[in-house]
Design a protein around this motif. Structure first.
Motif, PDB file in Angstrom:
ATOM      1  N   ALA A  35       0.838  -1.197   0.000  1.00  0.00           N
ATOM      2  CA  ALA A  35       0.000   0.000   0.000  1.00  0.00           C
ATOM      3  C   ALA A  35       0.881   1.259   0.000  1.00  0.00           C
ATOM      4  N   PRO A  36       0.538   2.275  -0.826  1.00  0.00           N
ATOM      5  CA  PRO A  36       1.402   3.441  -0.982  1.00  0.00           C
ATOM      6  C   PRO A  36       1.214   4.515   0.090  1.00  0.00           C
ATOM      7  N   ASN A  37       0.470   4.208   1.127  1.00  0.00           N
ATOM      8  CA  ASN A  37       0.102   5.263   2.065  1.00  0.00           C
ATOM      9  C   ASN A  37       1.167   5.633   3.092  1.00  0.00           C
ATOM     10  N   VAL A  38       2.247   4.847   3.152  1.00  0.00           N
ATOM     11  CA  VAL A  38       3.254   5.116   4.178  1.00  0.00           C
ATOM     12  C   VAL A  38       4.395   5.947   3.612  1.00  0.00           C
ATOM     13  N   ARG A  39       4.760   7.007   4.328  1.00  0.00           N
ATOM     14  CA  ARG A  39       5.897   7.843   3.954  1.00  0.00           C
ATOM     15  C   ARG A  39       6.959   7.693   5.034  1.00  0.00           C
ATOM     16  N   LEU A  40       8.153   7.358   4.602  1.00  0.00           N
ATOM     17  CA  LEU A  40       9.162   6.932   5.575  1.00  0.00           C
ATOM     18  C   LEU A  40      10.131   8.034   5.992  1.00  0.00           C
ATOM     19  N   VAL A  86       6.994   4.666 -13.738  1.00  0.00           N
ATOM     20  CA  VAL A  86       5.845   4.666 -12.823  1.00  0.00           C
ATOM     21  C   VAL A  86       5.537   6.084 -12.310  1.00  0.00           C
ATOM     22  N   VAL A  87       6.590   6.884 -12.137  1.00  0.00           N
ATOM     23  CA  VAL A  87       6.401   8.237 -11.589  1.00  0.00           C
ATOM     24  C   VAL A  87       6.540   9.255 -12.721  1.00  0.00           C
ATOM     25  N   ASP A  88       5.685  10.229 -12.726  1.00  0.00           N
ATOM     26  CA  ASP A  88       5.806  11.318 -13.708  1.00  0.00           C
ATOM     27  C   ASP A  88       6.886  12.276 -13.192  1.00  0.00           C
ATOM     28  N   VAL A  89       8.122  11.982 -13.540  1.00  0.00           N
ATOM     29  CA  VAL A  89       9.235  12.718 -12.943  1.00  0.00           C
ATOM     30  C   VAL A  89       9.254  14.196 -13.363  1.00  0.00           C
ATOM     31  N   GLU A 105      13.148   2.793  -4.473  1.00  0.00           N
ATOM     32  CA  GLU A 105      12.831   1.689  -3.555  1.00  0.00           C
ATOM     33  C   GLU A 105      11.535   1.938  -2.787  1.00  0.00           C
ATOM     34  N   GLN A 106      11.235   3.219  -2.524  1.00  0.00           N
ATOM     35  CA  GLN A 106      10.039   3.495  -1.716  1.00  0.00           C
ATOM     36  C   GLN A 106       8.812   3.838  -2.544  1.00  0.00           C
ATOM     37  N   VAL A 107       9.009   4.083  -3.826  1.00  0.00           N
ATOM     38  CA  VAL A 107       7.837   4.466  -4.622  1.00  0.00           C
ATOM     39  C   VAL A 107       7.718   3.640  -5.914  1.00  0.00           C
ATOM     40  N   SER A 108       8.581   3.916  -6.888  1.00  0.00           N
ATOM     41  CA  SER A 108       8.308   3.359  -8.218  1.00  0.00           C
ATOM     42  C   SER A 108       8.392   1.832  -8.251  1.00  0.00           C
ATOM     43  N   TRP A 109       9.241   1.257  -7.421  1.00  0.00           N
ATOM     44  CA  TRP A 109       9.380  -0.196  -7.455  1.00  0.00           C
ATOM     45  C   TRP A 109       8.302  -0.935  -6.663  1.00  0.00           C
ATOM     46  N   VAL A 157      -0.897   7.867  -8.050  1.00  0.00           N
ATOM     47  CA  VAL A 157      -0.583   7.689  -6.633  1.00  0.00           C
ATOM     48  C   VAL A 157       0.927   7.779  -6.416  1.00  0.00           C
ATOM     49  N   ALA A 158       1.681   7.124  -7.298  1.00  0.00           N
ATOM     50  CA  ALA A 158       3.137   7.116  -7.151  1.00  0.00           C
ATOM     51  C   ALA A 158       3.706   8.518  -7.329  1.00  0.00           C
ATOM     52  N   THR A 159       3.141   9.268  -8.262  1.00  0.00           N
ATOM     53  CA  THR A 159       3.626  10.635  -8.481  1.00  0.00           C
ATOM     54  C   THR A 159       3.313  11.502  -7.267  1.00  0.00           C
ATOM     55  N   ALA A 160       2.115  11.347  -6.719  1.00  0.00           N
ATOM     56  CA  ALA A 160       1.741  12.122  -5.537  1.00  0.00           C
ATOM     57  C   ALA A 160       2.632  11.777  -4.355  1.00  0.00           C
ATOM     58  N   LYS A 161       2.917  10.484  -4.196  1.00  0.00           N
ATOM     59  CA  LYS A 161       3.765  10.086  -3.062  1.00  0.00           C
ATOM     60  C   LYS A 161       5.187  10.611  -3.264  1.00  0.00           C
TER      61      LYS A 161
END
Lengths: 162, 665
Positions: free
Chosen positions: A33-38, B19-22, B103-107, B114-118
């Motif tokens: 789930a993408p909701n966690v920011r580390l 995956v991310v709109d860089v 490691e924390q987003v695109s993969w 969602v990935a771009t927002a994160k």
């Protein structure tokens, strides 16, 4: 986007085990789930409980604290200290009227990418069930949308066990 | 001062950009974080490439950037790269932050929006944090050129020799009375069938006589303090009850000693030694030790036969354990493995059925210097088996015991098959689940064993039993298995069963890991810094792991690792000094109330209480930077560089987008 509540969660990871577990989850392309920011700390022992309160008051719906398994701490035993603080913090949160389930402690070694991923997803589900926290809703900051779900009954949690 | 921040978003080829709109992330950062000081935000195909780094360096110089955020991979991969780039452009390296959007987003996420927002949130967190970063200077400390090698098996010996040959001093510590390790127990080594002793003992002698090696056998490390370049190690030299100065290694004491003891270590329980003994004839050093537990004098107060007959008066019953303190700059751990205890697989009958042997027992049985002088016989000591079954993967690749492959067992099983065939002419069956003969000349050896007529049955053996059903099974061990290639159940009667047992971490690996401040994997093997690119380093700088302590491996790999770790050690020694991470805690004495909460929290005893001033003080040389004291200080008097409260709180706010310019709702 669906109407499903997407919680925002802050995760604290230690530099040696759990951050590496999150790296491994990435390297292994495990989806979670993408909701966690580390936020990376050197050790879970560095976690000042006020960081958790700050995150919750600034808009996080949950906080995940992660560290090395007991006995595997890079700093010998500091994760035990994190564990103690975590248990005390849960009591404090209960007293503040916040469900203690909004803060979770996860042990994940550097080899446990899968565990990191699955625990994250599980935690997001748990927070989803609890609903938004909206602790900072009287603030006029930018992330304060009130969707009316903030009236959570805390009766049970208010009873602090002796 | 207003900061000028540069944000650099990496495509990582398609790893991130897929995956991310860089472009959007960079554009967003420039627009929405401008009030925080972001003056430039760029995206680039490969930020870590020399062109990508040049881009950053150029901006630092031309735009006068005071802070840099690189949104790319994990800081564990490229933090150093970008810090060096900043340094090259004249910016303090600690004013660079990495935002891990790979490691924390695109993969780990799939939805592009969602990935771009994160990614934006992660970048926002890093921007907020970097503003609070302070320039730090690395602390340079000198490297002590001496090295400690723990474990005297082939990996440790190789490592010690490499360093000693380069002209630096090595302390080689071994807990057994002699170096040599497991390799000294073998007769032949696969696939060349080299005589193990013939290739090992010259190395052992070299290590034992090398002017740059201090050999400390029958010794154990009991305490480790300090850090890379400056470890202080306490070694317990257990009492041998033999005066090494006087002993000539003649062996008369062993001859005269009346007490026979089963040798569980070197002879794997198949043979005897005396209470005073050297484990084997070629032992290095060749001084015996007295086994206090079993010595008649220590038990009953009489005997002293060894003392009476010793021609040089070397026996000294008053010797005490001795603590030796040494200073070293680097430590190599080569503590090896334990054999899986085959008793745990109860259906294979080891320990209950006498003619079921473990692999180490078979090694001793086939060793010309072993208890049977190399005759492969049953437990009665005389009957030569006519048929032998070798079972692979005992305790390995088995969810009930160890999931991992022990690497050496297939080749070892093939070697056993060859030796049995050559020396007894017996029919040999190998029961395997997969045949793993990777590496040079290994598969050729398999082919050779096939040609010799060894029979191979693929399938996990269910049971080894002595309960005969048919007349031809009487008095035999019956191996019950499924033959998955033929699709049949088989009962194969044999005289002898050899269990090709797996390797396990040393029983005390976790305690040893704790002693040296390194971690173990879930399976219990010491964890390397990077499984592919840094297999001999650990997370603790200055401590290296080689041989089977790191994971199961064969002799060539152990030797290669031993040498590899030495290259690392020599690199450190030749640099003469090492830069320590400046991440340390400091006490602001003005604010310290002298409560001493922090004193008890520090596991490194780095915090001292100054009674006269009623304040605590942190020794930066001992501080490891974990930050527990920072978090605990009720007065907020302790600050932790690199991870200050301000930095972390800013990152929290940034991640939660509390740092955005107030915009319309």
């Amino acid at each position: 986007m669906t109407d499903q509540f997407e919680p925002t969660i802050i995760g604290f990871t230690c530099n040696w085990c759990s951050y590496r577990a999150s790296d491994l989850a990435g390297t292994a392309r495990m989806k979670y789930a993408p909701n966690v920011r580390l936020i990376r700390l050197m050790c879970s022992g560095r976690l000042d409980p006020t960081f958790v309160l700050r995150a919750l008051s600034e808009g996080a719906d949950g906080v995940m604290i992660t560290g090395c398994h007991p006995g595997e701490c890079h700093y010998i035993e500091q994760n035990y200290k994190a564990l103690r603080r975590f248990l005390l913090l849960r009591r404090v949160l209960t007293g503040l009227g916040i469900e203690p389930g909004r803060v979770k402690l996860v042990w994940a070694s550097a080899a446990e990418g899968a565990r990191f991923a699955s625990e994250t997803t599980t935690f997001v589900e748990e927070i989803r069930k609890l609903g938004p926290l909206n602790w900072g809703k009287d603030d006029d900051g930018p992330q304060t949308a009130d969707d009316g779900k903030s009236s959570i009954v805390h009766g049970q949690e208010m009873e602090v066990p002796a | 001062m207003t900061e000028k921040i540069g944000v650099y978003v990496c495509h990582c080829g398609s790893n991130i950009a897929g995956v991310v709109d860089v472009e959007d992330v960079a554009k967003w950062a420039a627009e929405k974080l401008g009030h925080q000081g972001v003056v430039v935000a760029r995206d680039y195909k490969f930020m870590c490439s020399s062109l990508g780094q040049e881009l950053i360096e150029k901006d630092i110089k031309e735009l006068g950037l005071t802070r840099v955020v690189v949104a790319a991979c994990s800081p564990h991969l490229h933090e150093k790269t970008f810090r060096i780039a900043a340094q090259n452009a004249g910016l303090n390296p600690y004013l660079v932050e990495l935002a891990s959007i790979r490691e924390q987003v695109s993969w780990v996420h799939t939805d592009k929006a969602v990935a771009t927002a994160k990614s934006k949130a992660v970048v926002s967190g890093a921007v907020s944090r970097v503003i609070e970063n302070a320039p730090l200077d690395e602390i340079k400390v000198p490297i002590n050129p001496n090295t400690l090698v723990v474990g005297g098996g082939i990996a440790g010996i190789q490592s010690a020799l490499e360093i000693a040959n380069a002209g630096f001093h090595v302390y080689l510590v071994e807990r057994e009375p002699s170096i040599g390790g497991h390799m000294a127990q073998f007769d032949k080594t696969f696939p060349t069938l080299d005589c193990s002793a013939c290739i090992l003992t010259p190395r052992m002698v070299e290590a034992g006589t090398h002017p740059n090696i201090t050999l400390l056998t029958w010794s154990e490390v009991v305490n480790v303090a300090g850090y890379v370049g400056n470890f202080n190690v306490t070694i317990k030299k257990k009492a041998r009850f033999i005066n090494e100065e006087l002993c000539t290694g003649c062996g008369i004491c062993q001859e005269k000693c009346p007490k026979k003891v089963i040798d569980d270590v070197y002879e794997a329980g198949l043979g005897y030694r005396k209470a005073v003994y050297t484990p084997f004839a070629q032992a290095v050093p060749n001084f015996p030790v007295m086994d206090k537990e079993n010595c008649i004098y220590f038990e009953k107060g009489t005997c002293k036969a060894c003392e009476k007959f010793c021609p040089t008066n070397a026996i000294d019953f008053n010797q005490q354990d001795e603590l030796i303190n040494i200073d070293v700059g680097n430590i190599v751990l080569a503590t090896g493995y334990d054999l899986f205890d085959a008793r745990r697989v109860s259906n294979y009958g080891y320990g209950r059925l006498p003619n079921v042997f473990t692999s180490l027992e078979f090694e001793r049985l086939s060793n010309a210097a072993g208890p049977t002088t190399g005759n492969i016989v049953l437990r009665d000591g005389k009957t030569v088996p006519k048929s032998v079954g070798i079972i692979h993967c005992v305790g390995s690749r088995d969810r009930n015991f160890n999931n991992y492959c022990s690497v050496i067992c297939c080749m070892q099983g093939l070697k056993f098959a060859h030796l049995v065939h050559e020396r007894t002419g017996a029919t040999v069956y190998n029961f395997y689940i997969d045949m793993r003969t990777a590496y040079k000349a290994y598969d050729e050896f398999y082919q050779r064993v096939l040609e010799e007529g060894t029979l191979f049955v693929r399938g996990k053996v269910a049971e080894v039993t002595d309960a005969a059903r048919y007349s031809n099974e009487r008095g035999k061990l019956i191996i019950q298995t499924e033959d998955t290639l033929a699709g049949k159940q088989r009962r194969i009667p044999v005289d002898m069963v050899i269990l090709s047992s797996g390797l396990e971490p040393r029983h005390d690996a976790r305690e040893v890991g704790k002693l040296f401040g390194i971690s173990c994997s879930m399976d219990g093997w010491f964890t390397e810094k990077h499984p592919k690119l840094d297999p001999v380093s650990t997370m603790t700088e200055g401590i290296y792991i080689v041989g089977c302590a790191q994971g199961p491996k064969d002799i060539p790999s152990s030797v290669a690792q031993g040498a590899a770790a030495s290259a690392r050690v020599l690199d450190k020694i030749l640099q003469k000094e090492v830069a320590l991470e400046p991440i340390k805690a400091t006490v602001n004495k003005e604010m310290c109330s002298g409560c001493r909460i922090c004193n008890g929290l520090c596991p490194f005893n780095a915090i001292a209480f100054l009674a006269d001033d009623n304040v605590s003080e942190i020794n930066p040389a001992l501080c490891q930077g974990c930050g527990t004291c920072v978090a605990a200080c009720p007065a907020g008097a302790i600050s932790g560089t690199g991870f200050s409260n301000e930095q972390i709180i800013a990152q929290i706010d940034g991640l939660l987008m509390r740092n955005l310019e107030p915009v319309e709702a």
